[in-house]
Design a protein around this motif. Structure first.
Motif, mmCIF file in Angstrom:
data_model
loop_
_atom_site.group_PDB
_atom_site.id
_atom_site.type_symbol
_atom_site.label_atom_id
_atom_site.label_comp_id
_atom_site.label_asym_id
_atom_site.label_seq_id
_atom_site.Cartn_x
_atom_site.Cartn_y
_atom_site.Cartn_z
ATOM 1 N N UNK A 128 -3.574 7.572 -11.598
ATOM 2 C CA UNK A 128 -4.448 8.711 -10.188
ATOM 3 C C UNK A 128 -4.174 10.041 -10.825
ATOM 4 N N UNK A 129 -2.871 10.393 -11.107
ATOM 5 C CA UNK A 129 -2.407 11.648 -11.306
ATOM 6 C C UNK A 129 -3.273 12.447 -12.600
ATOM 7 N N UNK A 130 -3.562 11.459 -13.563
ATOM 8 C CA UNK A 130 -4.396 11.809 -14.873
ATOM 9 C C UNK A 130 -5.807 11.954 -14.388
ATOM 10 N N UNK A 131 -6.294 11.786 -13.175
ATOM 11 C CA UNK A 131 -7.719 11.642 -13.055
ATOM 12 C C UNK A 131 -8.360 10.439 -13.082
ATOM 13 N N UNK A 132 -7.659 9.444 -13.179
ATOM 14 C CA UNK A 132 -8.484 8.047 -13.506
ATOM 15 C C UNK A 132 -8.887 7.655 -12.187
ATOM 16 N N UNK A 133 -9.952 7.120 -11.992
ATOM 17 C CA UNK A 133 -10.448 6.728 -10.666
ATOM 18 C C UNK A 133 -10.102 5.154 -10.422
ATOM 19 N N UNK A 134 -10.228 4.558 -9.371
ATOM 20 C CA UNK A 134 -9.545 3.267 -8.970
ATOM 21 C C UNK A 134 -9.897 2.120 -9.771
ATOM 22 N N UNK A 135 -11.237 2.326 -10.014
ATOM 23 C CA UNK A 135 -11.858 1.087 -10.987
ATOM 24 C C UNK A 135 -11.259 1.285 -12.260
ATOM 25 N N UNK A 136 -11.131 2.421 -12.890
ATOM 26 C CA UNK A 136 -10.806 2.735 -14.260
ATOM 27 C C UNK A 136 -9.396 2.267 -14.284
ATOM 28 N N UNK A 137 -8.535 2.773 -13.393
ATOM 29 C CA UNK A 137 -6.993 2.141 -13.333
ATOM 30 C C UNK A 137 -6.962 0.820 -13.166
ATOM 31 N N UNK A 138 -7.714 -0.025 -12.341
ATOM 32 C CA UNK A 138 -7.608 -1.269 -12.317
ATOM 33 C C UNK A 138 -7.847 -1.923 -13.800
#
Length: 229
Positions: A128-138
């Motif tokens: 999240x700190x790198x700017x990824x959204x929740x879906x992308x992180x998942x």
């Protein structure tokens, strides 16, 4: 008697169809249930907890009968209230798939929830700190690791689910268990037909275990290997 064995083999294809369709339903419900339990929102957590508690506390046979007979009654009553007096019959295949999927969705919920909790939270926070959204992180961070942690329990659930498909024979679906029972009644050779059916189930579960072990080995590269019992 060879015709009876061929009929059971044909019924085994229906068993596979019910198993795979039920697994798809269970996996979807498991992901939704795990997300609800981990959401931190009280209504969602309460709903998911009630679902897993109630479903895991009711025998599978009783749940199958409740959905098949109770579902048909409830649907027909609803249609009557909407002004449609013509009754409908609940398709045994649909009822079997939805019931088994609904039951094992509760077990998958706990499987996926435990797998997600096993992942260090700092990894998601870093994403999240790198700017990824929740879906992308998942998809890029959580899912690959979740698969590795979930596979042992997922494998056990799948093996039990395959065997639970024998329950659909009680609602008139012509799977291999139903056909084995019919064949044994016709030929009065219950041991031979039921042993043949048991062997087919054993083949299915053995193939599944072999395939899932290979998947586990693939997702365990670079980490301690997860052993599937």
């Amino acid at each position: 008697m060879s015709d009876y064995y061929i009929a059971i083999l044909q019924g085994s294809l229906l068993t596979v169809s019910v198993s795979l369709a039920s697994l798809a339903v269970a996996t979807l419900l498991g992901l939704v249930g795990a997300a609800a339990k981990l959401s931190g929102r009280r209504p969602l957590v309460w709903a998911a907890s009630t679902y897993t508690t109630v479903v895991r506390g009711i025998p599978e046979l009783l749940m199958m009968l409740l959905v098949f007979y109770g579902g048909a009654i409830g649907l027909n009553n609803l249609l009557e209230l909407l002004g449609n007096p013509d009754g409908v019959d609940l398709d045994p295949f649909v009822a079997g798939v939805l019931t088994i999927g609904f039951i094992y969705g509760a077990y998958m919920t706990e499987t996926f929830r435990g797998a997600i909790l096993a992942i260090p939270k700092g990894q998601m926070e870093a994403a999240w700190a790198f700017g990824m959204g929740r879906l992308q992180t998942f998809l890029r961070i959580t899912l690959p690791q979740m698969v590795r942690y979930a596979l042992p329990s997922f494998t056990n659930n799948w093996l039990v689910l395959i065997k639970a498909t024998a329950l659909v024979s009680l609602i008139g679906l012509h799977d291999m268990t139903y056909l084995a029972k019919q064949s044994s009644a016709s030929q009065r050779e219950p041991f031979a037909f039921f042993l043949f059916t048991a062997a087919i189930y054993l083949i299915y579960t053995s193939i599944s275990l072999w395939a899932l072990k290979r998947v586990s080995a693939r997702y365990s590269l670079g980490s301690d290997k997860v052993q599937l019992q």
